[in-house]
Design a protein around this motif. Structure first.
Motif, mmCIF file in Angstrom:
data_model
loop_
_atom_site.group_PDB
_atom_site.id
_atom_site.type_symbol
_atom_site.label_atom_id
_atom_site.label_comp_id
_atom_site.label_asym_id
_atom_site.label_seq_id
_atom_site.Cartn_x
_atom_site.Cartn_y
_atom_site.Cartn_z
ATOM 1 N N THR A 265 0.846 -1.185 0.000
ATOM 2 C CA THR A 265 0.000 0.000 0.000
ATOM 3 C C THR A 265 0.882 1.234 0.000
ATOM 4 O OG1 THR A 265 -1.702 -1.141 1.301
ATOM 5 C CG2 THR A 265 -1.823 1.262 1.203
ATOM 6 N N LEU A 266 0.695 2.112 -0.994
ATOM 7 C CA LEU A 266 1.368 3.407 -0.972
ATOM 8 C C LEU A 266 0.549 4.351 -0.113
ATOM 9 C CD1 LEU A 266 2.456 3.869 -4.681
ATOM 10 C CD2 LEU A 266 3.989 3.913 -2.724
ATOM 11 N N GLN A 267 1.205 5.068 0.785
ATOM 12 C CA GLN A 267 0.536 6.018 1.667
ATOM 13 C C GLN A 267 1.066 7.424 1.410
ATOM 14 O OE1 GLN A 267 1.210 4.154 5.633
ATOM 15 N NE2 GLN A 267 -1.006 3.847 5.611
ATOM 16 N N PHE A 268 0.131 8.383 1.263
ATOM 17 C CA PHE A 268 0.476 9.779 1.001
ATOM 18 C C PHE A 268 -0.115 10.663 2.087
ATOM 19 C CE2 PHE A 268 0.393 7.552 -3.001
ATOM 20 C CZ PHE A 268 1.477 8.045 -3.706
ATOM 21 N N ASP A 269 0.633 11.686 2.489
ATOM 22 C CA ASP A 269 0.120 12.679 3.434
ATOM 23 C C ASP A 269 0.865 13.980 3.198
ATOM 24 O OD1 ASP A 269 -1.359 13.805 5.435
ATOM 25 O OD2 ASP A 269 -0.717 12.427 7.018
ATOM 26 N N LYS A 270 0.281 15.075 3.692
ATOM 27 C CA LYS A 270 0.993 16.345 3.633
ATOM 28 C C LYS A 270 2.332 16.207 4.345
ATOM 29 C CE LYS A 270 -2.608 19.867 3.230
ATOM 30 N NZ LYS A 270 -3.228 21.046 3.895
ATOM 31 N N ALA A 271 3.363 16.840 3.799
ATOM 32 C CA ALA A 271 4.694 16.763 4.388
ATOM 33 C C ALA A 271 4.660 17.199 5.845
ATOM 34 C CB ALA A 271 5.670 17.618 3.596
ATOM 35 N N GLY A 272 5.267 16.418 6.710
ATOM 36 C CA GLY A 272 5.353 16.752 8.123
ATOM 37 C C GLY A 272 4.156 16.336 8.952
ATOM 38 N N ASP B 1 4.459 13.759 1.524
ATOM 39 C CA ASP B 1 5.281 12.622 1.942
ATOM 40 C C ASP B 1 4.643 11.336 1.428
ATOM 41 O OD1 ASP B 1 7.106 14.179 3.308
ATOM 42 O OD2 ASP B 1 6.177 13.887 5.277
ATOM 43 N N VAL B 2 5.487 10.380 1.020
ATOM 44 C CA VAL B 2 4.983 9.089 0.548
ATOM 45 C C VAL B 2 5.850 7.965 1.121
ATOM 46 C CG1 VAL B 2 6.335 9.306 -1.584
ATOM 47 C CG2 VAL B 2 4.450 7.690 -1.484
ATOM 48 N N ARG B 3 5.205 6.864 1.461
ATOM 49 C CA ARG B 3 5.907 5.665 1.904
ATOM 50 C C ARG B 3 5.117 4.462 1.406
ATOM 51 N NH1 ARG B 3 4.491 5.756 8.463
ATOM 52 N NH2 ARG B 3 2.287 5.110 8.274
#
Length: 343
Positions: free
Chosen positions: A75-82, A124-126
């Motif tokens: 699963t790729l997870q994205f969120d606003k940086a920080g 940010d992505v992980r």
């Protein structure tokens, strides 16, 4: 002898059972044996509506190692940086080791995260690896940070047009009102530099037009409609009930992010060249909205955090304190938008 023989058999069975238990126990204690390494094809992504179908960015990663043969899903997870992935947007990749995004898809993802169109932002992505149906802890990659500026996605709604004396009676060059629900109820904003007569046309031509049939009433091929003073008007036309209205407006920003808080608004100035309302202001990292005529009867917020405004919508938030050029654009029917440009 028989007694000794039976004792040996019992001992052998016990050893075999113990060995089986040990092996079974080893299978139940599953320990991850590595990490997932994430790679991004870009750190800065260019997004434009003209290139919506082009590939924007590709993420790839190494297989997760659990120390045993297991079918991992990613699963790729994205969120606003920080934001530490407190409210991530998840993109399921199944058992693939790569995921590509078109410009349109990546743009939509940024808007969904609340990065306003026209405003530079970082995400940010992980990648997270899991084994379905197991209690084994997820393996999470390192975090990559990407920069991008999302663009506004303009939706094409059914429209009528507003030709008049103020623009040379040219339907093909006239501003349009939009029917967001496609129900023959239209609205939009038009700037009249002077008092002016006008009509509504069903197409950008004179094939079908609607005019006056008494105060607030419409009829096909009726007389000219009019506004009696210059200004920026909210026009509404209901072609079911054959009614219309014009409300003169002036616009302002208000909220905890502004110098006067929620107690008083800061006016915006209409810029005729761009067809937008603007001001430059020191803002706090806090909430704000736009409203008309120093009242809450007509106000806009951004419920979907996509840069498009809705009547009575949710508060917007300034991403970081600083001096901003604030732009409110109500010129595109059904696609009212705003932009914060940090100076």
């Amino acid at each position: 002898m028989k007694s000794l023989f039976y004792k040996l058999i019992i001992a052998g069975v016990a050893l075999t059972t113990l060995g089986a238990c040990e092996k079974e126990g080893e299978q139940l204690v599953l320990q991850p044996g590595g990490t997932v390494a994430l790679t991004s094809s870009a750190t800065s992504v260019s997004l434009t509506s003209a290139n919506a179908a082009n590939q924007a960015v590709t993420f790839s990663w190494t297989p997760a190692s659990y120390g045993f043969n297991a079918p991992a899903t990613y699963t790729l997870q994205f969120d606003k940086a920080g934001n530490a992935f407190k409210a991530p947007v998840d993109v399921q990749a199944g058992n693939k080791l790569e995921q590509a995004f078109t410009v349109a898809d990546f743009n939509a993802l940024l808007l969904r995260l609340g990065i306003a169109s026209g405003s530079a932002g970082q995400v940010d992505v992980r990648v997270k690896s899991d084994i379905a149906g197991s209690t084994v802890a997820s393996i999470v990659s390192d975090t990559k940070t990407l920069s991008a500026t999302p663009y506004l996605v303009v939706i094409q709604y059914p429209s009528i047009y507003v030709p008049g004396a103020y623009q040379g009676w040219a339907p093909d060059k006239a501003p349009a009102l939009a029917s967001v629900k496609d129900d023959k109820v239209y609205e939009g904003y038009v700037y009249f530099k002077t008092a002016s007569e006008f009509k509504f046309t069903a197409t950008p031509s004179w094939d079908s037009d609607f005019g006056a049939n008494g105060p607030g009433k419409l009829v096909a091929k009726g007389g000219n409609l009019s506004v009696t003073a210059p200004g920026y008007y909210l026009l509404k036309a209901d072609l079911n009930a054959l009614t219309w209205s014009a409300t003169k407006t002036s616009w302002a920003i208000i909220g905890a992010a502004t110098p006067k808080g929620w107690d008083a608004e800061t006016p915006l100035t209409y810029d005729e060249a761009s067809g937008t309302w603007q001001t430059t202001l020191d803002l706090k990292a806090d909430a704000f909205k736009f409203r008309a005529n120093n009242a809450w009867d007509l106000n806009y917020g951004d419920t979907n955090a996509d840069g498009l405004l809705e009547s009575g919508g949710e508060n917007m938030t300034v991403p970081a304190a600083g001096k901003y050029l604030i732009t409110l654009n109500l010129s595109v029917g059904g696609n009212y938008s705003y932009k914060l440009t940090k100076l």
